[in-house]
Design an enzyme around this catalytic site. Structure first.
Site, PDB file in Angstrom:
ATOM      1  N   TYR A  74      30.197  53.077  34.607  1.00 33.87           N
ATOM      2  CA  TYR A  74      30.328  51.662  34.978  1.00 33.87           C
ATOM      3  C   TYR A  74      29.357  50.845  34.135  1.00 33.87           C
ATOM      4  CZ  TYR A  74      29.944  47.687  38.342  1.00 33.87           C
ATOM      5  OH  TYR A  74      29.924  46.462  38.963  1.00 33.87           O
ATOM      6  N   TYR A 228      30.747  52.853  48.709  1.00 31.99           N
ATOM      7  CA  TYR A 228      29.528  52.867  47.895  1.00 31.99           C
ATOM      8  C   TYR A 228      28.592  51.727  48.267  1.00 31.99           C
ATOM      9  CZ  TYR A 228      26.417  52.680  43.884  1.00 31.99           C
ATOM     10  OH  TYR A 228      25.295  52.645  43.103  1.00 31.99           O
ATOM     11  N   HIS A 229      29.137  50.517  48.344  1.00 27.89           N
ATOM     12  CA  HIS A 229      28.296  49.361  48.613  1.00 27.89           C
ATOM     13  C   HIS A 229      27.745  49.388  50.035  1.00 27.89           C
ATOM     14  CE1 HIS A 229      30.836  48.195  45.179  1.00 27.89           C
ATOM     15  NE2 HIS A 229      29.733  47.618  44.764  1.00 27.89           N
ATOM     16  N   LYS A 594      17.364  34.160  49.251  1.00 27.95           N
ATOM     17  CA  LYS A 594      18.179  34.723  48.178  1.00 27.95           C
ATOM     18  C   LYS A 594      18.721  33.553  47.368  1.00 27.95           C
ATOM     19  CE  LYS A 594      19.687  38.292  47.444  1.00 27.95           C
ATOM     20  NZ  LYS A 594      19.316  39.379  46.506  1.00 27.95           N
ATOM     21  N   ASP A 598      23.568  36.467  43.533  1.00 29.09           N
ATOM     22  CA  ASP A 598      23.414  37.870  43.908  1.00 29.09           C
ATOM     23  C   ASP A 598      23.570  38.028  45.418  1.00 29.09           C
ATOM     24  OD1 ASP A 598      22.802  40.554  44.090  1.00 29.09           O
ATOM     25  OD2 ASP A 598      20.640  40.222  44.006  1.00 29.09           O
ATOM     26  N   HIS A 600      23.488  41.007  47.068  1.00 29.31           N
ATOM     27  CA  HIS A 600      22.813  42.187  47.624  1.00 29.31           C
ATOM     28  C   HIS A 600      21.675  41.722  48.542  1.00 29.31           C
ATOM     29  CE1 HIS A 600      24.543  44.273  43.991  1.00 29.31           C
ATOM     30  NE2 HIS A 600      24.780  45.155  44.922  1.00 29.31           N
TER      31      HIS A 600
END
Length: 720
Positions: A74, A228-229, A594, A598, A600
Site C-alpha cells: 500500500y 484493519y481500521h 484534531k 486526518d 484517526h
C-alpha cells in the site's frame, strides 16, 4: 505419562498449577500453558479440508502450494508522478499488485485548492484532483494485467469514476479491470472518519457501485470490508472479527435490496483484516473469520459455492510500530506477516519500520517488500496448507474466538443491524474502551513493548532518516494542474454533468440513474473530484459525527496495577490534581484538538479518556477543525491548554497557524502537541512556542505531568 503426572511435575517445577499459570487475553479468552486431545473441539479441522465448506482451513484447495499470496504494498506519495515511479519500481522488484493510498483531501472530497486542506495536500498519500492526475498515476502500468486496490470510501464515486476513465483512455475497458475498491463506508462512521455525507445517502453510493461492478466490472471487487481500521482504532480481535462480518452482512443485504442476487455480489466481496503481534490470536482470527462467514451468509440461501468463501487481504499493524528503537519494527512486521500467512490470507501488505515516525522512505519500503519475498522464497512456509490445523491449542482458540464474536454479533442484531448500532454509538464505545484498556496495559507495564516500556536504549546512537513531504510545493503543483485543466475544458459540459448529478441525488428526483454512471460522465467532462463531491454535498450536506469519549476504563486499570512505576505516578498525579482544584477552584481544563483532514482519533480519544479519569476537565474539538475554529473553541470554553493530536504531518502548517491565532486573540492558552512528530519537527515546534511535544509512545502519566507542571508554573507567575 498421564496428564495428572504432568500437572504434578509442573507444580513441582514452578510452584503453580496449570490453572494458576493460565492468563487472559484482552479479548477475555483464558489461555492455558498446555492443551491436549480433550481440548480439541468436536467441530475442528479434522472434519474439513481447504476449499471446502466451511473453509476453516482456507478458501482454496491448493492455497499457497500452487501459488503464494499476492504481495500488495500500500503506497502513495504526494504527487501522482512520484507515486507512479514508486509503483513501477515495486512491480519491477517483485510486487504483484498495486494498492493506492490517497491523501486526506482526496479522501474527504476536497480539491487541493480548497481552503480547509492547506496543511494536508500530499500527506499520507497521493493527491488526486482529476482524471489527469489518475492518468499520470497509472502511466505505463498495464491496467488490464495489473490488479489495483484503492483504499477509498468518502470520495469513492469520483475516484472510481476517474480510474475507469483513465483506464478507458489507456485503451482498457471497464470489464477488463482487476482489483478492489474499498467502498466500506460503515467502517468510516465507526472508526476511520473519512466520510463526507450522512449514512443513508452514503449507503446509496455503496449500493450503486456494487450494482455497476456486478454488471460492468466482473473482475473487480466492489467492496472490501475493513476490520484493519478497527484494529488500528483499538478494537481487540473479537471486536474486529464481529464488526467486520456484521458490516459484510449489511452490504450483502444492501445489494439484495438494490436488485442483485446474493450469488452476483457475495463472490465479489473481499475482506481486509489487520494483523497485530498477538500471534496465535491473529492466526485463529483468520481461520475463525472464514468459518463464521460461511455460516452467516447461509441466511441469504446462496447457490454458488464461491458465495461462502471469505477471501481476505491483510496488513501488518501500523499501531504496533514503535518510534523508540525503530529497527525492532522489522521484527514485529515479520512476525505479523507470518501470522497472516499461517492464517491463510490471499494478499498482504507489510508496513515499513519507520512508519511510527513518518511516511516510509524508499529504503524502508524495500525492506518491507523483501520481508514478504523472503517468506515466500527462502522458507518452506508456502509448502504446507494450514500448518496449524489440528493443533489442540489452535482449534480450541479458533472456536473460543468465534464464540466471543458471536456475542457481539448478537448485540448488533438485537440493535437492528449495524447502521442502527452505529447510530446508537455501540461499536464506537466498545472500540474506544478496548483502546483505553490496551493503553493502560502498556503504560502500567502489564503488556511489555521492547524499547518502549522495557529494555530501552540508554543512549540512542542515531536518528532514523525519514521521508518529508513539502506540502507547499505539492500543493503548488496541484493548483497549477487544476488551472490548466479548468482552462482547457468545456465549462458548459461541466455544469450540465454536475446538474444531472444533483438532480439524481435529490430525494424528490424521479431519476433512477446509477450515480457511478453519472460520475463517470462527469469525469469524462473533466469535472474535478471536489466538484463532484460538492455537487452531492449540496443535496445531502456534510456529515459531522458527535464528539464524545468513554471514561473510567483507563483509570480503573491503572489503579488495579498498583505495583508499577506508572501506576504509582498515576496515584500521585490524581492527588496533585485534587490540590490544583482546591487551590484554583476548578480543575485544569484541556481541549484535545484534531486539526486538518486526518480522521484517526484513537490517540486523541485515549488521551481524553485518561485525562478525564485523572481529574482534568476535558473538551474535544470536532474532527477536521481549522486552527481558527480550535482557537475560538478554546476561548469560548476558557481552557488552560490545547492538546493537538497529529498523525498525518499536518502539524507543520496547522500548529504555527493556531499559535498565531491565539496570539492575535490575546490568549495565554498553552499548546502541547502529541502524535507522530519527527525529531526535526519537534525542534521547530518548540522554537515557535509549543510548550511540549509528546511523541509516540509517551506514557500518559508523563504527558499529564508535563501539562500539569506547565500550568503550575503559569499559576506561580499569576498568569493562569
Amino acid at each position: 505419562m498421564s496428564f495428572e503426572k504432568w500437572q504434578q511435575q509442573l507444580k513441582n517445577a514452578t510452584g503453580f498449577s496449570d490453572k494458576e499459570l493460565a492468563w487472559e487475553t484482552q479479548e477475555g479468552i483464558s489461555l492455558h500453558p498446555l492443551y491436549t486431545l480433550n481440548d480439541l473441539p468436536i467441530d475442528s479441522a479434522k472434519d474439513t479440508f481447504p476449499g471446502q465448506f466451511p473453509f476453516l482451513r482456507g478458501p482454496y484447495a491448493a492455497m499457497y502450494s500452487s501459488r503464494p499470496w499476492t504481495v500488495r504494498q500500500y503506497a502513495g506519495f504526494s504527487t501522482a508522478t512520484e507515486s507512479n515511479a514508486f509503483y513501477r519500481r515495486a512491480l519491477d522488484a517483485g510486487q504483484q499488485g498495486i494498492s493506492v493510498a490517497f491523501d486526506l483531501p482526496t479522501h474527504r472530497g476536497y480539491d487541493s485548492d480548497h481552503p480547509r486542506v492547506v496543511g494536508d495536500v500530499g500527506k499520507a498519500g497521493v493527491a488526486i484532483d482529476s482524471v489527469e492526475d489518475m492518468k499520470i498515476l497509472f502511466n505505463e502500468i498495464p491496467l488490464d494485467k495489473v490488479s489495483v486496490s484503492m483504499t477509498m470510501n468518502g470520495a469513492v464515486l469520483p475516484v472510481l469514476a476517474a480510474f475507469i476513465v483513465a483506464a478507458e483512455e489507456q485503451g482498457v475497458k471497464a470489464e477488463q479491470l482487476r482489483g478492489t475498491i474499498q467502498n466500506d463506508i460503515l467502517k468510516e462512521f465507526m472508526v476511520r472518519n473519512t466520510y463526507i455525507y450522512p449514512p443513508k445517502p452514503s449507503m446509496r453510493i455503496t449500493q450503486d457501485i456494487m450494482t455497476f461492478c456486478a454488471h460492468k466490472m466482473p473482475k473487480f471487487n466492489s467492496v472490501s470490508i475493513s476490520g484493519y481500521h478497527m484494529q488500528e482504532a483499538g478494537a481487540d480481535a473479537a471486536l474486529e472479527l464481529a464488526y467486520t462480518l456484521a458490516d459484510g452482512l449489511s452490504y450483502a443485504k444492501l445489494a439484495i435490496e438494490g436488485g442483485l442476487d446474493i450469488d452476483e455480489i457475495a463472490p465479489r466481496l473481499s475482506f481486509f483484516f489487520g494483523i497485530g503481534l498477538s500471534f496465535y490470536i491473529e492466526v485463529a482470527k483468520l481461520r475463525a473469520a472464514r468459518k463464521l462467514w460461511a455460516e452467516l451468509i447461509q441466511e441469504f440461501n446462496p447457490k454458488n459455492p464461491k458465495s461462502f468463501q471469505l477471501r481476505t487481504h491483510c496488513q501488518t499493524s501500523g499501531w504496533s510500530l514503535v518510534a523508540q528503537d525503530p529497527m525492532n519494527n522489522i521484527v514485529r512486521t515479520t512476525i505479523e506477516a507470518m501470522a497472516a500467512v499461517m492464517g491463510g490470507t490471499q494478499s498482504l501488505h507489510t508496513n515499513s519500520f519507520d512508519e511510527a515516525l513518518a511516511l516510509p522512505s524508499n529504503d524502508s519500503a524495500r525492506i518491507a517488500l523483501n520481508t514478504q519475498l523472503i517468506l515466500q522464497h527462502e522458507t518452506l512456509i508456502t509448502k504446507v496448507i494450514d500448518p496449524w490445523g489440528g493443533s489442540y491449542f489452535m482449534e480450541n482458540l479458533t472456536v473460543e474466538l468465534i464464540e466471543k464474536a458471536k456475542e457481539y454479533l448478537k448485540e448488533i442484531q438485537q440493535q437492528g443491524g449495524m447502521i442502527a448500532a452505529i447510530e446508537a454509538g455501540i461499536p464506537q464505545r466498545r472500540i474506544q474502551a478496548s483502546a483505553a484498556l490496551r493503553q493502560a496495559r502498556i503504560d502500567s507495564g502489564e503488556d511489555v513493548i521492547i524499547g518502549l516500556n522495557a529494555y530501552q536504549m540508554e543512549n540512542p546512537t542515531h536518528e532514523t532518516p525519514v521521508r518529508n513531504i513539502n506540502v507547499e510545493e505539492v500543493r503548488r503543483q496541484q493548483l497549477a494542474s487544476l488551472q490548466v485543466l479548468r482552462a482547457a475544458r468545456n465549462e458548459q459540459k461541466v455544469e450540465s454533468a454536475l446538474k444531472v448529478l444533483i438532480e439524481a441525488a435529490s430525494p424528490s428526483s424521479t431519476r433512477e440513474n446509477n450515480l457511478l454512471y453519472l460520475a463517470i460522465e462527469a469525469m469524462r467532462c473533466r469535472c474535478t473530484l471536489g466538484e463532484v463531491s460538492a455537487a452531492l454535498e449540496s443535496v445531502w450536506g456534510r456529515y459531522r459525527a458527535p464528539t464524545n469519549f468513554v471514561d473510567g476504563i483507563y483509570g480503573a486499570r491503572m489503579q488495579k496495577e498498583k505495583s508499577s512505576e506508572h501506576s504509582q505516578e498515576w496515584l500521585v498525579l490524581k492527588n496533585d490534581l485534587a490540590i490544583f482544584l482546591q487551590k484554583h477552584g476548578r480543575p485544569p481544563r484541556i481541549l484535545i484538538a484534531k486539526m486538518g483532514q486526518d480522521g484517526h482519533d484513537r490517540g486523541a480519544k485515549v488521551i481524553a479518556s485518561a485525562f478525564a479519569d485523572l481529574g482534568f476537565d476535558v473538551d474535544l474539538s470536532p474532527l477536521f477543525a481549522t486552527p481558527e475554529e480550535v482557537c475560538q473553541q478554546a476561548i469560548d470554553n476558557d481552557v488552560h491548554v490545547i492538546g493537538v493530536s497529529s498523525q498525518a504531518g499536518g502539524h507543520q502548517i496547522l500548529v504555527p497557524e493556531l499559535l498565531q491565532k491565539l496570539t492575535a486573540s490575546g490568549s495565554s492558552t498553552l499548546v502541547v502537541v502529541g502524535g507522530i512528530i519527527p525529531a526535526e519537527d519537534e525542534k521547530e515546534l518548540l522554537r515557535i512556542g509549543v510548550k511540549s511535544v509528546l511523541g509516540p509512545g509517551t506514557p500518559i502519566t508523563h504527558a499529564a505531568r508535563s501539562v500539569l507542571d506547565a500550568l503550575s508554573k503559569l499559576a506561580q507567575r499569576g498568569v493562569l
